[in-house]
Write a protein that holds these residues in place. Structure first.
Motif, short mmCIF file in Angstrom:
data_model
loop_
_atom_site.label_atom_id
_atom_site.label_comp_id
_atom_site.label_asym_id
_atom_site.label_seq_id
_atom_site.Cartn_x
_atom_site.Cartn_y
_atom_site.Cartn_z
N PHE A 212 0.90 -1.44 0.09
CA PHE A 212 -0.14 0.07 0.00
C PHE A 212 0.78 1.28 0.04
N ARG A 213 1.85 1.29 0.70
CA ARG A 213 3.00 2.14 0.49
C ARG A 213 3.34 2.74 -0.93
N LYS A 214 3.58 1.63 -1.74
CA LYS A 214 3.93 2.02 -3.05
C LYS A 214 2.69 2.38 -3.84
N LEU A 215 1.44 1.90 -3.35
CA LEU A 215 0.34 2.42 -4.14
C LEU A 215 0.00 3.80 -3.94
N VAL A 216 0.39 4.27 -2.73
CA VAL A 216 0.30 5.74 -2.44
C VAL A 216 1.37 6.58 -3.01
N ALA A 217 2.44 6.13 -3.21
CA ALA A 217 3.66 6.70 -3.62
C ALA A 217 3.40 6.91 -5.41
N LEU A 218 2.79 5.70 -6.10
CA LEU A 218 2.54 5.82 -7.26
C LEU A 218 1.46 6.90 -7.55
N ASP A 219 0.42 7.06 -6.84
CA ASP A 219 -0.84 7.94 -6.90
C ASP A 219 -0.02 9.48 -6.83
N ILE A 220 1.04 9.58 -5.83
CA ILE A 220 1.36 10.75 -5.69
C ILE A 220 2.08 11.24 -6.79
N VAL A 221 3.02 10.29 -7.44
CA VAL A 221 3.78 10.44 -8.59
C VAL A 221 3.15 11.00 -9.61
N PHE A 222 1.90 10.18 -9.87
CA PHE A 222 1.02 10.68 -10.88
C PHE A 222 -0.13 11.76 -10.85
N HIS A 223 -0.28 11.96 -9.70
CA HIS A 223 -1.11 13.20 -9.51
C HIS A 223 -1.04 14.19 -8.58
N GLY A 224 0.23 13.99 -7.73
CA GLY A 224 0.63 15.17 -7.02
C GLY A 224 0.17 14.91 -5.50
N PRO B 245 -4.64 4.17 6.70
CA PRO B 245 -3.19 3.96 6.62
C PRO B 245 -2.53 4.83 5.17
N LEU B 246 -3.51 4.75 4.23
CA LEU B 246 -3.21 5.40 2.98
C LEU B 246 -2.98 6.77 3.34
N LEU B 247 -3.85 7.50 4.06
CA LEU B 247 -3.75 9.11 4.21
C LEU B 247 -2.49 9.34 5.07
N ILE B 248 -2.21 8.33 6.06
CA ILE B 248 -0.80 8.38 6.98
C ILE B 248 0.31 8.23 5.82
N TYR B 249 0.43 7.22 5.00
CA TYR B 249 1.42 7.08 4.10
C TYR B 249 1.71 8.47 3.09
N ALA B 250 0.38 8.83 2.61
CA ALA B 250 0.58 9.93 1.91
C ALA B 250 1.25 11.27 2.46
N ILE B 251 0.77 11.43 3.78
CA ILE B 251 1.32 12.46 4.48
C ILE B 251 2.92 12.46 4.68
N ALA B 252 3.24 11.26 5.01
CA ALA B 252 4.83 11.04 5.49
C ALA B 252 5.52 11.04 4.02
N LYS C 140 5.69 14.59 3.15
CA LYS C 140 6.54 15.39 3.68
C LYS C 140 7.94 15.33 3.32
N ARG C 141 8.36 13.87 2.85
CA ARG C 141 9.66 13.70 2.81
C ARG C 141 10.13 13.80 1.33
N LYS C 142 9.22 14.15 0.36
CA LYS C 142 8.94 14.38 -0.97
C LYS C 142 10.00 12.97 -1.40
N SER C 143 9.46 11.77 -1.13
CA SER C 143 10.20 10.56 -1.59
C SER C 143 9.45 9.90 -2.54
N ALA C 144 8.40 10.13 -2.87
CA ALA C 144 7.17 9.30 -3.79
C ALA C 144 8.15 8.82 -5.10
N ARG C 145 8.81 9.50 -5.88
CA ARG C 145 9.54 9.12 -6.81
C ARG C 145 10.69 8.03 -6.74
N GLU C 146 11.34 8.33 -5.54
CA GLU C 146 12.22 7.63 -5.14
C GLU C 146 11.91 5.99 -4.64
N GLU C 147 10.87 6.16 -4.04
CA GLU C 147 10.01 4.91 -3.50
C GLU C 147 9.42 4.05 -4.69
#
Length: 138
Positions: free
Chosen positions: A17-29, A78-85, A88-95
């Motif tokens: 789920f952390r990767k799912l959130v990171a992918l969403d952030i990469v594609f949608h901000g 948990p998805l919201l918590i992952y998205a916030i974390a 904050k770290r601006k680590s979506a692309r890296e993850e």
């Protein structure tokens, strides 16, 4: 172990789920995704409670719908918590660098497995399990 096998072996058959959130952030901000998940938590909770308490005298169906919506709201916690974390770290692309590089297979996989969000409490409990497991490993 080959680099192409890394995500499949580390995640197992169940979605990360952390990767799912990171992918969403990469594609949608991050702003959009955090807003979407926050709205899902608050909105589904409010509708669930409304259904349960205001339609209590209308039989079991509104209670079932209310409980379903509350379960859905918990799925997004948990998805919201992952998205916030991650935001904050601006680590979506890296993850999700590997998954983005190999878009077709992995993005399609996460898109299909994101349907698990429709199963109340599943994401909530799997998210807790995955987090506990990752903390034990690292």
């Amino acid at each position: 172990m080959h680099m192409r096998d890394a995500p499949a072996r580390s995640e197992g058959a169940i979605i990360n789920f952390r990767k799912l959130v990171a992918l969403d952030i990469v594609f949608h901000g991050p702003v959009f995704i955090i807003g979407e998940f926050a709205l899902a938590v608050v909105g589904a909770s409010a509708l669930g409670l409304f259904s349960i308490f205001f339609f209590l005298s209308h039989g079991m169906y509104p209670i079932f719908v209310g409980c379903y919506l509350l379960g859905m709201a918990l799925n997004y916690v948990p998805l919201l918590i992952y998205a916030i974390a991650i935001g904050k770290r601006k680590s979506a692309r890296e993850e999700v660098a590997f998954e983005v590089e190999h878009k077709g297979r992995y993005v399609r996989r996460y898109t299909l497995q994101s349907l698990l969000l429709l199963v109340p409490l599943l994401v909530f409990f799997l998210g807790l399990y995955q987090e506990a497991r990752s903390r034990r490993k690292g």
